[in-house]
Design a protein around this motif. Sequence first.
Motif, PDB file in Angstrom:
ATOM      1  N   TYR A 133       0.817  -1.219   0.000  1.00  0.00           N
ATOM      2  CA  TYR A 133       0.000   0.000   0.000  1.00  0.00           C
ATOM      3  C   TYR A 133       0.848   1.266   0.000  1.00  0.00           C
ATOM      4  N   VAL A 134       2.108   1.182   0.466  1.00  0.00           N
ATOM      5  CA  VAL A 134       3.019   2.309   0.270  1.00  0.00           C
ATOM      6  C   VAL A 134       3.253   2.504  -1.233  1.00  0.00           C
ATOM      7  N   ALA A 135       3.424   1.388  -1.958  1.00  0.00           N
ATOM      8  CA  ALA A 135       3.600   1.465  -3.415  1.00  0.00           C
ATOM      9  C   ALA A 135       2.350   2.052  -4.074  1.00  0.00           C
ATOM     10  N   TYR A 136       1.158   1.662  -3.578  1.00  0.00           N
ATOM     11  CA  TYR A 136      -0.094   2.215  -4.115  1.00  0.00           C
ATOM     12  C   TYR A 136      -0.101   3.739  -3.955  1.00  0.00           C
ATOM     13  N   LEU A 137       0.277   4.215  -2.762  1.00  0.00           N
ATOM     14  CA  LEU A 137       0.240   5.661  -2.507  1.00  0.00           C
ATOM     15  C   LEU A 137       1.292   6.395  -3.334  1.00  0.00           C
ATOM     16  N   LEU A 138       2.460   5.773  -3.522  1.00  0.00           N
ATOM     17  CA  LEU A 138       3.491   6.397  -4.363  1.00  0.00           C
ATOM     18  C   LEU A 138       2.994   6.518  -5.802  1.00  0.00           C
ATOM     19  N   LEU A 139       2.336   5.446  -6.282  1.00  0.00           N
ATOM     20  CA  LEU A 139       1.778   5.474  -7.640  1.00  0.00           C
ATOM     21  C   LEU A 139       0.799   6.631  -7.782  1.00  0.00           C
ATOM     22  N   ARG A 140      -0.090   6.793  -6.789  1.00  0.00           N
ATOM     23  CA  ARG A 140      -1.098   7.855  -6.864  1.00  0.00           C
ATOM     24  C   ARG A 140      -0.458   9.240  -6.785  1.00  0.00           C
ATOM     25  N   SER A 141       0.588   9.366  -5.981  1.00  0.00           N
ATOM     26  CA  SER A 141       1.203  10.691  -5.829  1.00  0.00           C
ATOM     27  C   SER A 141       1.949  11.116  -7.089  1.00  0.00           C
ATOM     28  N   PHE A 142       2.501  10.138  -7.837  1.00  0.00           N
ATOM     29  CA  PHE A 142       3.248  10.467  -9.049  1.00  0.00           C
ATOM     30  C   PHE A 142       2.338  10.629 -10.266  1.00  0.00           C
ATOM     31  N   THR A 143       1.087  10.182 -10.169  1.00  0.00           N
ATOM     32  CA  THR A 143       0.197  10.199 -11.343  1.00  0.00           C
ATOM     33  C   THR A 143      -1.118  10.904 -11.020  1.00  0.00           C
ATOM     34  N   GLU A 144      -1.071  11.932 -10.198  1.00  0.00           N
ATOM     35  CA  GLU A 144      -2.281  12.623  -9.766  1.00  0.00           C
ATOM     36  C   GLU A 144      -3.060  13.188 -10.968  1.00  0.00           C
ATOM     37  N   GLY A 145      -4.344  12.891 -11.023  1.00  0.00           N
ATOM     38  CA  GLY A 145      -5.190  13.401 -12.098  1.00  0.00           C
ATOM     39  C   GLY A 145      -5.205  12.547 -13.347  1.00  0.00           C
ATOM     40  N   ASP A 146      -4.411  11.492 -13.376  1.00  0.00           N
ATOM     41  CA  ASP A 146      -4.342  10.610 -14.548  1.00  0.00           C
ATOM     42  C   ASP A 146      -5.395   9.506 -14.398  1.00  0.00           C
ATOM     43  N   GLU A 147      -6.403   9.480 -15.293  1.00  0.00           N
ATOM     44  CA  GLU A 147      -7.490   8.506 -15.162  1.00  0.00           C
ATOM     45  C   GLU A 147      -7.022   7.079 -15.395  1.00  0.00           C
ATOM     46  N   ARG A 148      -6.077   6.892 -16.340  1.00  0.00           N
ATOM     47  CA  ARG A 148      -5.562   5.541 -16.587  1.00  0.00           C
ATOM     48  C   ARG A 148      -4.852   5.009 -15.349  1.00  0.00           C
ATOM     49  N   ALA A 149      -4.077   5.884 -14.692  1.00  0.00           N
ATOM     50  CA  ALA A 149      -3.384   5.469 -13.466  1.00  0.00           C
ATOM     51  C   ALA A 149      -4.396   5.151 -12.371  1.00  0.00           C
ATOM     52  N   ALA A 150      -5.485   5.915 -12.317  1.00  0.00           N
ATOM     53  CA  ALA A 150      -6.518   5.659 -11.309  1.00  0.00           C
ATOM     54  C   ALA A 150      -7.154   4.298 -11.535  1.00  0.00           C
ATOM     55  N   ARG A 151      -7.385   3.942 -12.792  1.00  0.00           N
ATOM     56  CA  ARG A 151      -7.972   2.625 -13.094  1.00  0.00           C
ATOM     57  C   ARG A 151      -6.988   1.502 -12.774  1.00  0.00           C
ATOM     58  N   PHE A 152      -5.718   1.711 -13.120  1.00  0.00           N
ATOM     59  CA  PHE A 152      -4.707   0.704 -12.786  1.00  0.00           C
ATOM     60  C   PHE A 152      -4.607   0.547 -11.269  1.00  0.00           C
ATOM     61  N   ALA A 153      -4.627   1.679 -10.539  1.00  0.00           N
ATOM     62  CA  ALA A 153      -4.532   1.631  -9.076  1.00  0.00           C
ATOM     63  C   ALA A 153      -5.746   0.916  -8.480  1.00  0.00           C
ATOM     64  N   SER A 154      -6.906   1.070  -9.102  1.00  0.00           N
ATOM     65  CA  SER A 154      -8.101   0.377  -8.612  1.00  0.00           C
ATOM     66  C   SER A 154      -7.914  -1.136  -8.682  1.00  0.00           C
ATOM     67  N   ILE A 155      -7.388  -1.604  -9.812  1.00  0.00           N
ATOM     68  CA  ILE A 155      -7.140  -3.047  -9.960  1.00  0.00           C
ATOM     69  C   ILE A 155      -6.084  -3.505  -8.969  1.00  0.00           C
ATOM     70  N   TYR A 156      -5.035  -2.693  -8.809  1.00  0.00           N
ATOM     71  CA  TYR A 156      -3.957  -3.004  -7.858  1.00  0.00           C
ATOM     72  C   TYR A 156      -4.513  -3.111  -6.440  1.00  0.00           C
ATOM     73  N   GLY A 157      -5.387  -2.164  -6.056  1.00  0.00           N
ATOM     74  CA  GLY A 157      -5.975  -2.180  -4.718  1.00  0.00           C
ATOM     75  C   GLY A 157      -6.863  -3.396  -4.486  1.00  0.00           C
ATOM     76  N   ILE A 158      -7.566  -3.835  -5.528  1.00  0.00           N
ATOM     77  CA  ILE A 158      -8.426  -5.020  -5.408  1.00  0.00           C
ATOM     78  C   ILE A 158      -7.565  -6.271  -5.234  1.00  0.00           C
ATOM     79  N   LEU A 159      -6.477  -6.363  -6.004  1.00  0.00           N
ATOM     80  CA  LEU A 159      -5.593  -7.531  -5.888  1.00  0.00           C
ATOM     81  C   LEU A 159      -4.869  -7.542  -4.545  1.00  0.00           C
TER      82      LEU A 159
END
Length: 241
Positions: A133-159
């Motif tokens: 989840y630290v990796a999840y938060l780093l991903l979100r902080s580096f890709t703020e506002g990016d919808e594709r990153a948000a969708r990828f992060a959603s799948i990552y969070g589910i897994l």
Amino acid sequence: MTNPPSAPDRLEPTLRVLGWLVVVLLPIWAWTVAAAPLDSIQGVMQKILYVHPPLAYGAYLGFVATAIAGGLFLWRGREIHDQLAIAGAEVGTLFCLLMLITGPIWARGAWGPGNWWVWDARLTLTLLLFFVYVAYLLLRSFTEGDERAARFASIYGILGVVLIPLNYWIIDLVGGAVHPDNLANESSGLGEGMGLPFLVGNLTLFFVFAYLLALRWRVGALRAETDRLDGDRAATEADRV
């Protein structure tokens, strides 16, 4: 004609109720912990029991919230669900960090000098869960506002949430772990006088978790609303030019 309340406005009354519950429960929790009997073997160190497992449950709830909100975002595409997913990951990671801090403090007292950490299955999986989840938060902080990153992060969070049941039952699966057994098992029940502070501790930290989750969700929704208004204002000014 009045406009319907925005998402941040709808969260305000919830925050007030949760805040008052936390204010009422915190001193009750402190009193029950202070009044609880000392463990005959571990002494005062055993009282970390009233903090450490409730922190673990808060971490689990945060990551489950991230998975559910991520699923809703993939299904409905609404930004408010993505904001809830981020809030769940942030609060869950905070609780997980505190769990990782209180665990070794207890271990140092219970297992003796030099035993802050043991690489058994439960502890190793907990550390892995934290880094996921630290990796999840780093991903979100580096890709703020990016919808594709948000969708990828959603799948990552589910897994990522798959690690939670594995983390809870790993002791039952592998056996022989240094970490104490799950409290739900008959062989590791609470002693006399320890049930009330444990129950109040769980209730208190649950409402602390819910308050922080709602607060972080509201901050994220306010930020998204402000960005949207700034974008509309900039577009209007560009049209005038």
